[in-house]
Design a protein around this motif. Structure first.
Motif, PDB file in Angstrom:
ATOM      1  N   PHE A  52       0.840  -1.186   0.000  1.00  0.00           N
ATOM      2  CA  PHE A  52       0.000   0.000   0.000  1.00  0.00           C
ATOM      3  C   PHE A  52       0.881   1.245   0.000  1.00  0.00           C
ATOM      4  O   PHE A  52       2.038   1.217   0.427  1.00  0.00           O
ATOM      5  CB  PHE A  52      -0.936   0.000   1.202  1.00  0.00           C
ATOM      6  CG  PHE A  52      -1.859  -1.194   1.265  1.00  0.00           C
ATOM      7  CD1 PHE A  52      -2.088  -1.985   0.148  1.00  0.00           C
ATOM      8  CD2 PHE A  52      -2.501  -1.530   2.439  1.00  0.00           C
ATOM      9  CE1 PHE A  52      -2.946  -3.075   0.187  1.00  0.00           C
ATOM     10  CE2 PHE A  52      -3.362  -2.623   2.507  1.00  0.00           C
ATOM     11  CZ  PHE A  52      -3.581  -3.397   1.379  1.00  0.00           C
ATOM     12  N   TRP A  53       0.285   2.368  -0.431  1.00  0.00           N
ATOM     13  CA  TRP A  53       1.111   3.546  -0.723  1.00  0.00           C
ATOM     14  C   TRP A  53       1.894   4.058   0.478  1.00  0.00           C
ATOM     15  O   TRP A  53       3.045   4.495   0.330  1.00  0.00           O
ATOM     16  CB  TRP A  53       0.250   4.664  -1.315  1.00  0.00           C
ATOM     17  CG  TRP A  53      -0.581   5.434  -0.329  1.00  0.00           C
ATOM     18  CD1 TRP A  53      -1.866   5.208  -0.003  1.00  0.00           C
ATOM     19  CD2 TRP A  53      -0.159   6.549   0.475  1.00  0.00           C
ATOM     20  NE1 TRP A  53      -2.290   6.111   0.946  1.00  0.00           N
ATOM     21  CE2 TRP A  53      -1.271   6.950   1.257  1.00  0.00           C
ATOM     22  CE3 TRP A  53       1.035   7.257   0.612  1.00  0.00           C
ATOM     23  CZ2 TRP A  53      -1.215   8.015   2.156  1.00  0.00           C
ATOM     24  CZ3 TRP A  53       1.093   8.318   1.508  1.00  0.00           C
ATOM     25  CH2 TRP A  53      -0.019   8.689   2.266  1.00  0.00           C
ATOM     26  N   ASN A  54       1.309   3.998   1.679  1.00  0.00           N
ATOM     27  CA  ASN A  54       2.010   4.544   2.845  1.00  0.00           C
ATOM     28  C   ASN A  54       3.204   3.678   3.234  1.00  0.00           C
ATOM     29  O   ASN A  54       4.234   4.181   3.677  1.00  0.00           O
ATOM     30  CB  ASN A  54       1.054   4.733   4.019  1.00  0.00           C
ATOM     31  CG  ASN A  54       0.198   3.526   4.320  1.00  0.00           C
ATOM     32  OD1 ASN A  54      -0.236   2.817   3.419  1.00  0.00           O
ATOM     33  ND2 ASN A  54      -0.065   3.273   5.584  1.00  0.00           N
ATOM     34  N   PHE A  55       3.087   2.360   3.033  1.00  0.00           N
ATOM     35  CA  PHE A  55       4.230   1.486   3.305  1.00  0.00           C
ATOM     36  C   PHE A  55       5.303   1.645   2.226  1.00  0.00           C
ATOM     37  O   PHE A  55       6.500   1.525   2.507  1.00  0.00           O
ATOM     38  CB  PHE A  55       3.767   0.032   3.412  1.00  0.00           C
ATOM     39  CG  PHE A  55       2.919  -0.222   4.634  1.00  0.00           C
ATOM     40  CD1 PHE A  55       3.503  -0.391   5.878  1.00  0.00           C
ATOM     41  CD2 PHE A  55       1.539  -0.255   4.540  1.00  0.00           C
ATOM     42  CE1 PHE A  55       2.727  -0.601   7.010  1.00  0.00           C
ATOM     43  CE2 PHE A  55       0.750  -0.467   5.662  1.00  0.00           C
ATOM     44  CZ  PHE A  55       1.346  -0.636   6.900  1.00  0.00           C
ATOM     45  N   CYS A  56       4.870   1.932   0.999  1.00  0.00           N
ATOM     46  CA  CYS A  56       5.840   2.236  -0.056  1.00  0.00           C
ATOM     47  C   CYS A  56       6.602   3.523   0.275  1.00  0.00           C
ATOM     48  O   CYS A  56       7.801   3.631   0.009  1.00  0.00           O
ATOM     49  CB  CYS A  56       5.131   2.379  -1.398  1.00  0.00           C
ATOM     50  SG  CYS A  56       4.447   0.832  -2.020  1.00  0.00           S
ATOM     51  N   ALA A  57       5.895   4.491   0.858  1.00  0.00           N
ATOM     52  CA  ALA A  57       6.550   5.738   1.263  1.00  0.00           C
ATOM     53  C   ALA A  57       7.610   5.470   2.333  1.00  0.00           C
ATOM     54  O   ALA A  57       8.686   6.088   2.323  1.00  0.00           O
ATOM     55  CB  ALA A  57       5.507   6.733   1.775  1.00  0.00           C
ATOM     56  N   GLN A  58       7.309   4.561   3.256  1.00  0.00           N
ATOM     57  CA  GLN A  58       8.298   4.181   4.271  1.00  0.00           C
ATOM     58  C   GLN A  58       9.547   3.623   3.613  1.00  0.00           C
ATOM     59  O   GLN A  58      10.676   4.004   3.957  1.00  0.00           O
ATOM     60  CB  GLN A  58       7.714   3.112   5.209  1.00  0.00           C
ATOM     61  CG  GLN A  58       6.647   3.597   6.167  1.00  0.00           C
ATOM     62  CD  GLN A  58       6.137   2.456   7.035  1.00  0.00           C
ATOM     63  OE1 GLN A  58       6.785   1.426   7.176  1.00  0.00           O
ATOM     64  NE2 GLN A  58       4.963   2.633   7.612  1.00  0.00           N
TER      65      GLN A  58
END
Length: 325
Positions: free
Chosen positions: A183-189
């Motif tokens: 998901f996008w927020n984990f990709c941001a991490q």
């Protein structure tokens, strides 16, 4: 006469005080995933008094997962939750009159370590790929559909590991996976930790027929409730638009959100901010719905009835029209 004058004065004062009293705020019951980004938006709303300005009282129930939100919605214990138009269309085909309004077009991405030999999506063949959300996750199905256009059956030509988003993000950071679709927020991490984006799901959508960024996630509510409370829904949507605009333009507005993100790392917070802003919907509802209809057909073909239920097409009425749309 003096007695009459005193009574008249008291009556006028009482009338003026009643006129000056604000109407009681309408209550909206929100089902919110505790670790989700909806809580970020709500924090901005409350910190800046946008709920009071809209004369709305937000009653929030924090839940452990989106599935719990769906249960609350079906049971009539929530007015609004976040989900995707795919689920809404499926529910409508099964008889539930839900409807959807865009919240975010932020999507996941295929992430690899900075020094990975994987340069293109075709390089995923023979690799170990972590996939969040399970076998019928939308992003995973869209990625498969895109690869099949190039003659690659990624499901059989790579080793696929399904799991919970935070677990897979941790395993990816530990080097247990060659690549990750999360998901996008984990990709941001991962991005903040030096990982590289091979491709975002939004990058492959044009090849699948979409003409722009598609809001996959939105506010979901019952159609009958929205009809009865049209003004309340309009104020809610206007309020959330103001919150998004604030988060899009003010770094200071993110100060109150930072504790909710689960990190104090400035790099991670910066990545969250950037990707969140990129995902703010800017398109017309007509354009959103047109692209959703195209992608629905792609998903229906590859995911089958397990994903979309009995309907081969996006159900009419899936997308809600607010005043001005």
């Amino acid at each position: 006469m003096r007695h009459l004058a005193r009574n008249l004065t008291a009556s006028i004062a009482l009338a003026l005080s009643l006129v000056s009293l604000p109407c009681s705020a309408e209550t909206i019951r929100l089902a919110v995933q505790k670790t989700g980004t909806f809580s970020w938006e709500l924090a901005a709303i409350r910190e800046n008094g946008l709920d009071k300005a809209a004369n709305l009282s937000l009653e929030v129930t924090e839940l452990a997962s989106t599935e719990a939100g769906k249960i609350a919605m079906r049971a009539g214990n929530a007015d609004i939750m976040l989900s995707d138009w795919l689920w809404v269309s499926r529910e409508r085909a099964l008889g539930a009159r839900l409807t959807f309004y865009p919240y975010s077009s932020a999507l996941g991405a295929v992430m690899v370590p900075a020094n990975s030999p994987i340069k293109t999506l075709a390089d995923l063949r023979g690799r170990k790929l972590a996939v969040a959300g399970g076998a019928i996750d939308k992003s995973w199905l869209l990625l498969q559909a895109r690869m099949k256009q190039d003659g690659i059956d990624l499901k059989s030509e790579a080793t696929i590991v399904y799991g919970a988003p935070p677990l897979l993000a941790a395993k990816t950071l530990d080097g247990e996976m060659d690549a990750s679709l999360n998901f996008w927020n984990f990709c941001a991490q991962l991005e903040a930790k030096g990982f590289r984006r091979v491709a975002g799901i939004e990058d492959i959508l044009p090849k699948l027929g979409a003409k722009g960024a598609v809001a996959a996630v939105g506010y979901v509510f019952d159609e009958e409730w929205a009809t009865k409370n049209r003004d309340v829904v309009a104020r809610f949507i206007a309020m959330t638009r103001k919150a998004k605009e604030l988060l899009a333009t003010s770094d200071t507005a993110w100060d109150k959100i930072a504790p909710l993100t689960g990190t104090a790392d400035p790099a991670v917070l910066g990545a969250y901010r950037t990707r969140y802003r990129e995902g703010i919907p800017r398109r017309s509802i007509a354009d959103e719905e047109a692209d959703a209809r195209v992608l629905y057909r792609v998903l229906a073909e590859i995911g089958g009835r397990d994903l979309v239920g009995p309907a081969a097409e996006l159900d009419p009425g899936t997308f809600y029209r607010a005043p001005g749309d």
